[in-house]
Design a protein around this motif. Structure first.
Motif, PDB file in Angstrom:
ATOM      1  N   THR A  32      16.770   3.882   8.406  1.00 43.07           N
ATOM      2  CA  THR A  32      16.593   2.939   7.302  1.00 43.07           C
ATOM      3  C   THR A  32      15.640   3.561   6.283  1.00 43.07           C
ATOM      4  N   MET A  33      15.962   3.383   5.013  1.00 43.44           N
ATOM      5  CA  MET A  33      15.141   3.920   3.928  1.00 43.44           C
ATOM      6  C   MET A  33      14.604   2.777   3.076  1.00 43.44           C
ATOM      7  N   GLY A  34      13.420   2.989   2.534  1.00 45.92           N
ATOM      8  CA  GLY A  34      12.822   1.958   1.702  1.00 45.92           C
ATOM      9  C   GLY A  34      12.283   2.507   0.401  1.00 45.92           C
ATOM     10  N   TRP A  35      12.161   1.629  -0.568  1.00 44.40           N
ATOM     11  CA  TRP A  35      11.466   1.922  -1.829  1.00 44.40           C
ATOM     12  C   TRP A  35      10.257   1.002  -1.910  1.00 44.40           C
ATOM     13  N   PHE A  36       9.136   1.578  -2.300  1.00 47.94           N
ATOM     14  CA  PHE A  36       7.898   0.853  -2.531  1.00 47.94           C
ATOM     15  C   PHE A  36       7.399   1.223  -3.921  1.00 47.94           C
ATOM     16  N   ARG A  37       6.451   0.460  -4.430  1.00 46.12           N
ATOM     17  CA  ARG A  37       5.861   0.803  -5.717  1.00 46.12           C
ATOM     18  C   ARG A  37       4.393   0.420  -5.734  1.00 46.12           C
ATOM     19  N   GLN A  38       3.664   1.123  -6.589  1.00 49.32           N
ATOM     20  CA  GLN A  38       2.240   0.842  -6.744  1.00 49.32           C
ATOM     21  C   GLN A  38       1.895   0.839  -8.215  1.00 49.32           C
ATOM     22  N   ALA A  39       1.483  -0.306  -8.693  1.00 49.59           N
ATOM     23  CA  ALA A  39       1.048  -0.456 -10.074  1.00 49.59           C
ATOM     24  C   ALA A  39      -0.441  -0.127 -10.180  1.00 49.59           C
ATOM     25  N   PRO A  40      -0.905   0.236 -11.361  1.00 48.67           N
ATOM     26  CA  PRO A  40      -2.326   0.571 -11.527  1.00 48.67           C
ATOM     27  C   PRO A  40      -3.231  -0.565 -11.068  1.00 48.67           C
ATOM     28  N   GLY A  41      -4.198  -0.234 -10.222  1.00 51.05           N
ATOM     29  CA  GLY A  41      -5.157  -1.217  -9.760  1.00 51.05           C
ATOM     30  C   GLY A  41      -4.639  -2.176  -8.714  1.00 51.05           C
ATOM     31  N   LYS A  42      -3.425  -1.938  -8.234  1.00 47.93           N
ATOM     32  CA  LYS A  42      -2.840  -2.839  -7.238  1.00 47.93           C
ATOM     33  C   LYS A  42      -2.465  -2.072  -5.977  1.00 47.93           C
ATOM     34  N   GLU A  43      -2.256  -2.819  -4.912  1.00 45.09           N
ATOM     35  CA  GLU A  43      -1.819  -2.205  -3.674  1.00 45.09           C
ATOM     36  C   GLU A  43      -0.327  -1.882  -3.758  1.00 45.09           C
ATOM     37  N   ALA A  96      10.634   6.063   1.156  1.00 40.48           N
ATOM     38  CA  ALA A  96      10.047   6.291   2.465  1.00 40.48           C
ATOM     39  C   ALA A  96      11.118   6.140   3.538  1.00 40.48           C
ATOM     40  N   ARG A  97      10.879   6.798   4.670  1.00 41.42           N
ATOM     41  CA  ARG A  97      11.808   6.758   5.793  1.00 41.42           C
ATOM     42  C   ARG A  97      11.173   6.017   6.954  1.00 41.42           C
ATOM     43  N   ARG A 112       3.500   0.541   7.372  1.00 43.33           N
ATOM     44  CA  ARG A 112       3.130   1.280   8.588  1.00 43.33           C
ATOM     45  C   ARG A 112       4.346   1.620   9.453  1.00 43.33           C
ATOM     46  N   ARG A 113       5.482   1.017   9.145  1.00 47.27           N
ATOM     47  CA  ARG A 113       6.703   1.301   9.902  1.00 47.27           C
ATOM     48  C   ARG A 113       7.425   2.545   9.369  1.00 47.27           C
ATOM     49  N   TYR A 114       6.915   3.105   8.280  1.00 46.91           N
ATOM     50  CA  TYR A 114       7.536   4.263   7.647  1.00 46.91           C
ATOM     51  C   TYR A 114       6.661   5.497   7.887  1.00 46.91           C
ATOM     52  N   ASP A 115       7.283   6.612   8.195  1.00 45.23           N
ATOM     53  CA  ASP A 115       6.485   7.792   8.528  1.00 45.23           C
ATOM     54  C   ASP A 115       6.534   8.907   7.486  1.00 45.23           C
ATOM     55  N   TYR A 116       7.580   8.994   6.716  1.00 44.17           N
ATOM     56  CA  TYR A 116       7.662  10.017   5.675  1.00 44.17           C
ATOM     57  C   TYR A 116       7.779   9.352   4.310  1.00 44.17           C
ATOM     58  N   TRP A 117       7.032   9.927   3.358  1.00 47.52           N
ATOM     59  CA  TRP A 117       6.960   9.385   2.009  1.00 47.52           C
ATOM     60  C   TRP A 117       7.167  10.492   0.990  1.00 47.52           C
ATOM     61  N   GLY A 118       7.798  10.121  -0.129  1.00 44.76           N
ATOM     62  CA  GLY A 118       7.901  11.057  -1.226  1.00 44.76           C
ATOM     63  C   GLY A 118       6.616  11.070  -2.036  1.00 44.76           C
ATOM     64  N   GLN A 119       6.612  11.900  -3.069  1.00 42.31           N
ATOM     65  CA  GLN A 119       5.415  12.055  -3.890  1.00 42.31           C
ATOM     66  C   GLN A 119       5.319  10.985  -4.984  1.00 42.31           C
ATOM     67  N   GLY A 120       6.413  10.289  -5.207  1.00 45.67           N
ATOM     68  CA  GLY A 120       6.414   9.221  -6.193  1.00 45.67           C
ATOM     69  C   GLY A 120       6.950   9.655  -7.539  1.00 45.67           C
ATOM     70  N   THR A 121       7.507   8.696  -8.267  1.00 39.92           N
ATOM     71  CA  THR A 121       7.981   8.938  -9.628  1.00 39.92           C
ATOM     72  C   THR A 121       7.533   7.767 -10.499  1.00 39.92           C
ATOM     73  N   GLN A 122       7.013   8.090 -11.664  1.00 40.63           N
ATOM     74  CA  GLN A 122       6.436   7.073 -12.540  1.00 40.63           C
ATOM     75  C   GLN A 122       7.524   6.363 -13.343  1.00 40.63           C
TER      76      GLN A 122
END
Length: 127
Positions: A32-43, A96-97, A112-122
């Motif tokens: 299973t693959m996931g997408w996450f995001r992080q905005a400035p100043g947020k988790e 993330a994978r 925490r269920r994901y072990d590999y992450w990319g470097q991110g894209t803005q």
């Protein structure tokens, strides 16, 4: 395993973008693959996930109906089609994978269920 995101950029409100995440290795179709995001100043927060076989997809309420996650196991790639973009979608997007293969559980939103992450894209959405 390496995950490399691409496709981010600066767009206007209402525009669309498609993010891609290319994975190395021969076991992509097992996870299973996931997408996450992080905005400035947020988790960092969950955006979307797709089951290893593509049979099910899951979305955060904030993107439901606007974003679509998909995968091409032959190309070892997962996508995030983002439509009707809003300024609040501005963030660094990560793919993330899941750490465990063939998961069909409900924990797809938990980092925490994901072990590999990319470097991110803005992704920046300008009003």
């Amino acid at each position: 395993v390496q995950l490399v995101e691409s496709g981010g950029g600066l767009v206007q409100v209402g525009d669309s973008l498609r993010l891609s995440c290319a994975a190395s290795g021969r076991t992509f179709s097992m996870y299973t693959m996931g997408w996450f995001r992080q905005a400035p100043g947020k988790e960092r927060e969950f955006v979307a996930a797709i089951r290893w076989n593509g049979a099910s997809t899951y979305y955060a309420d904030s993107v439901q109906g606007r974003f679509t996650i998909s995968r091409d196991n032959a190309k070892n790639t997962v996508y995030l089609q983002m439509n009707s973009l809003k300024p609040e979608d501005t963030a660094v997007y990560y793919c993330a994978r899941r750490a465990t293969p063939y998961t069909d559980d409900r924990y797809y939103t938990e980092e925490r269920r994901y072990d590999y992450w990319g470097q991110g894209t803005q992704v920046t959405v300008s009003s």
